[in-house]
Design an enzyme around this catalytic site. Structure first.
Site, PDB file in Angstrom:
ATOM      1  N   PHE A   1       0.667  -1.360  -0.099  1.00 62.67           N
ATOM      2  CA  PHE A   1      -0.054   0.041   0.146  1.00 62.67           C
ATOM      3  C   PHE A   1       0.812   1.281   0.074  1.00 62.67           C
ATOM      4  O   PHE A   1       0.749   1.889   0.825  1.00 62.67           O
ATOM      5  CB  PHE A   1      -0.961   0.066   1.351  1.00 62.67           C
ATOM      6  CG  PHE A   1      -1.877  -0.998   1.467  1.00 62.67           C
ATOM      7  CD1 PHE A   1      -2.824  -1.420   0.710  1.00 62.67           C
ATOM      8  CD2 PHE A   1      -1.286  -2.145   2.232  1.00 62.67           C
ATOM      9  CE1 PHE A   1      -3.560  -2.500   0.633  1.00 62.67           C
ATOM     10  CE2 PHE A   1      -2.197  -3.506   2.331  1.00 62.67           C
ATOM     11  CZ  PHE A   1      -3.172  -3.439   1.620  1.00 62.67           C
TER      12      PHE A   1
ATOM     13  N   ALA B   1      -2.971  -5.850  -3.107  1.00 58.25           N
ATOM     14  CA  ALA B   1      -1.994  -6.475  -2.023  1.00 58.25           C
ATOM     15  C   ALA B   1      -2.338  -7.631  -1.560  1.00 58.25           C
ATOM     16  O   ALA B   1      -1.458  -8.505  -1.126  1.00 58.25           O
ATOM     17  CB  ALA B   1      -1.919  -5.336  -1.105  1.00 58.25           C
TER      18      ALA B   1
ATOM     19  N   ASP C   1       0.608  -0.723   5.288  1.00 56.51           N
ATOM     20  CA  ASP C   1      -0.212   0.750   5.393  1.00 56.51           C
ATOM     21  C   ASP C   1      -1.483   0.604   4.641  1.00 56.51           C
ATOM     22  O   ASP C   1      -1.736   1.545   4.003  1.00 56.51           O
ATOM     23  CB  ASP C   1       0.685   1.839   5.222  1.00 56.51           C
ATOM     24  CG  ASP C   1       0.005   3.478   5.590  1.00 56.51           C
ATOM     25  OD1 ASP C   1      -1.042   3.306   6.173  1.00 56.51           O
ATOM     26  OD2 ASP C   1       0.393   4.349   4.924  1.00 56.51           O
TER      27      ASP C   1
ATOM     28  N   CYS D   1      -5.247   3.015  10.005  1.00 57.85           N
ATOM     29  CA  CYS D   1      -5.401   4.383  10.411  1.00 57.85           C
ATOM     30  C   CYS D   1      -7.313   4.350  10.343  1.00 57.85           C
ATOM     31  O   CYS D   1      -7.996   5.293  10.373  1.00 57.85           O
ATOM     32  CB  CYS D   1      -5.466   5.250   9.059  1.00 57.85           C
ATOM     33  SG  CYS D   1      -5.834   4.555   7.695  1.00 57.85           S
TER      34      CYS D   1
HETATM   35  N1  SAH Z   1       1.714   4.327   2.669  1.00 59.20           N
HETATM   36  C1  SAH Z   1       1.147   5.256   2.066  1.00 59.20           C
HETATM   37  C2  SAH Z   1      -0.364   5.607   1.887  1.00 59.20           C
HETATM   38  C3  SAH Z   1      -1.251   4.471   1.669  1.00 59.20           C
HETATM   39  S1  SAH Z   1      -3.085   5.020   1.659  1.00 59.20           S
HETATM   40  C4  SAH Z   1       1.754   6.652   2.287  1.00 59.20           C
HETATM   41  O1  SAH Z   1       2.558   6.888   3.446  1.00 59.20           O
HETATM   42  O2  SAH Z   1       1.834   7.770   1.632  1.00 59.20           O
HETATM   43  C5  SAH Z   1      -3.553   3.217   1.061  1.00 59.20           C
HETATM   44  C6  SAH Z   1      -3.180   3.017  -0.169  1.00 59.20           C
HETATM   45  O3  SAH Z   1      -3.489   1.700  -0.457  1.00 59.20           O
HETATM   46  C7  SAH Z   1      -3.769   3.886  -1.544  1.00 59.20           C
HETATM   47  O4  SAH Z   1      -2.681   4.363  -2.161  1.00 59.20           O
HETATM   48  C8  SAH Z   1      -4.592   2.887  -2.205  1.00 59.20           C
HETATM   49  O5  SAH Z   1      -4.354   3.130  -3.737  1.00 59.20           O
HETATM   50  C9  SAH Z   1      -4.097   1.559  -1.901  1.00 59.20           C
HETATM   51  N2  SAH Z   1      -4.863   0.438  -1.991  1.00 59.20           N
HETATM   52  C10 SAH Z   1      -6.160   0.159  -1.549  1.00 59.20           C
HETATM   53  N3  SAH Z   1      -6.859  -1.095  -1.598  1.00 59.20           N
HETATM   54  C11 SAH Z   1      -5.631  -1.714  -2.201  1.00 59.20           C
HETATM   55  C12 SAH Z   1      -5.544  -3.098  -2.378  1.00 59.20           C
HETATM   56  N4  SAH Z   1      -6.415  -4.022  -2.223  1.00 59.20           N
HETATM   57  N5  SAH Z   1      -4.222  -3.605  -2.739  1.00 59.20           N
HETATM   58  C13 SAH Z   1      -3.317  -2.568  -3.107  1.00 59.20           C
HETATM   59  N6  SAH Z   1      -3.170  -1.410  -2.844  1.00 59.20           N
HETATM   60  C14 SAH Z   1      -4.531  -0.806  -2.347  1.00 59.20           C
END
Ligand code: SAH
Length: 413
Positions: free
Chosen positions: A246, A296, A316, A356
């Site tokens: 993520f 993910a 995250d 979060c």
């Molecule tokens: N770690 C990042 C923030 C993550 S926010 C930072 O510090 O900037 C959460 C992220 O999860 C988003 O970018 C979103 O696109 C991604 N996301 C949401 N569901 C997901 C999934 N099933 N698999 C992969 N990524 C995902």
């Protein structure tokens, strides 16, 4: 405005919100008005902002205390300016090594419905309540920021869904002041002094990590500012091969790239990964950082099955529990992710795991990771229990202000 016993108890517990169902009398109050709030016996409690449409009808602005029994608010724009200045003074005390941070965080800075972020010379304003949306308050916000920072641009980021909920007229995101809406921010180190035209050299890397910010781009850019101190913490411990799951635009991954031999970032959003790659080029030109577009959950399952190993994994995910009702499903999602990550971690590897979701407490989150550790037959040692960066204040008695958890573990066997 008279509150029910339950509404009264909430205010007396120090919380600033009262739900509409806990208001006994509220007639002919205009949207966004400042109201006098009294308990069910008629005793004056303080002054609040009223919303005619939100389920949170009242957000306290000032409380009646022995020192200030009237809690009178004569001039809302002046009060907003004063509180913005107080919020800035707090950041001057607690924020260092960055030119990007949250300047005002709504209730946590006693300004319900106002969020201001600084991205170097560009400021972003979000207005979330009827009272803050009026022209005189908008004027006070701009005037205060210009007087203090002389920014190159102040943009307003509009969430159409929130304006609809607050029954505010539609409005586009755009510049409120100045001309600049995109810039480069620097965090966890001194701002880079070299000109944009010159490529960074090895010695420049003792300075901060740089990230593109474009306040008016389709997808929001810039870092998740609440994770800023956690990026630096993760980089303190991680070594070897790192996986940032993520990763969004690379916040953790780029900080890890300073210390780790290989870095892979995973996200399901292609635009986020494209920006992550641009950010990588800004900090580490010529260096290969792998960005993978994937779900993910699927990717971790495949990687764990094929025996991939990492020395550091960051998790995250977005908030899994948006409401209390989502909690059981959210906890099983966290458990699954953490279990898969733990299976891939080498002995003495580092796990940085975040949540979060406000509805998941630190204790519940610890329990979930603990259950995953048992299933993975690994012992974890807690290195750090962390929250949001200090520019996202947590108010005692207002639990909603403490939503972010970031736990750092080392695998001891
Ligand atoms: N770690 C990042 C923030 C993550 S926010 C930072 O510090 O900037 C959460 C992220 O999860 C988003 O970018 C979103 O696109 C991604 N996301 C949401 N569901 C997901 C999934 N099933 N698999 C992969 N990524 C995902």
């Amino acid at each position: 405005m008279i509150l029910s016993p339950r509404g009264t108890a909430r205010i007396k517990s120090g919380h600033p919100w009262v739900y509409r169902s806990d208001i006994t009398t509220a007639e002919n109050i205009p949207p966004g008005a400042i109201v006098h709030v009294a308990d069910h016996r008629g005793k004056f409690l303080g002054s609040a902002l009223y919303s005619s449409s939100s389920t949170i009808a009242i957000r306290m602005l000032s409380r009646s205390t022995p020192a200030n029994p009237e809690a009178e608010i004569a001039d809302l724009p002046a009060l907003v300016s004063d509180r913005i200045r107080a919020a800035i003074a707090y950041r001057e005390q607690v924020v260092s090594d960055t030119d990007a941070y949250r300047v005002v965080f709504s209730e946590a800075d006693f300004l319900p419905g106002l969020i201001i972020d600084r991205y170097s010379d560009v400021f972003s304003v979000q207005i979330l309540t009827q009272a803050i949306d009026c022209d005189t308050v908008r004027g006070a916000i701009i005037e205060t920021l210009v007087a203090k920072f002389n920014p190159a641009g102040i943009i307003e980021r509009v969430d159409p869904r929130i304006r609809e909920l607050e029954q505010l007229p539609p409005r586009d995101s755009g510049l409120l002041w100045g001309k600049k809406s995109s810039t480069i921010i620097t965090m966890n180190g001194a701002p880079t002094r070299f000109p944009e035209s010159r490529e960074p050299r090895a010695e420049d890397l003792s300075s901060g990590i740089r990230l593109h910010y474009d306040g008016l781009a389709g997808q929001k850019t810039g870092a998740f500012l609440d994770q800023r101190e956690n990026y630096a913490a993760a980089a303190r411990y991680a070594r070897g091969a790192a996986l940032d799951v993520f990763c969004y635009q690379g916040g953790f991954a780029l900080h890890l790239a300073r210390k780790c031999s290989t870095v892979t970032g995973v996200d399901s959003s292609r635009p986020a990964l494209e920006m992550a790659d641009k950010n990588a080029a800004l900090n580490f030109p010529g260096r290969e950082i792998e960005w993978i577009e994937a779900n993910a959950f699927d990717l971790l399952r495949d990687y764990a099955a094929t025996g991939r190993r990492y020395d550091a994994v960051v998790l995250d995910p977005p908030a899994f529990a948006k409401t209390r009702r989502d909690l059981p499903k959210a906890l099983s999602g966290y458990k699954e992710l953490n279990l898969r990550a733990l299976k891939m971690l080498q002995p003495s590897g580092i796990l940085v795991t975040c949540s979060c979701s406000f509805h998941v407490s630190v204790a519940e989150f610890m329990d979930v990771v603990g259950a995953a550790a048992l299933d993975a037959h690994k012992s974890l040692r807690v290195i750090e229990t962390r929250g949001a960066a200090k520019d996202h204040p947590v108010l005692l008695n207002v639990p909603e202000t403490g939503y972010l958890k970031c736990l750092i573990f080392t695998i001891s066997n």
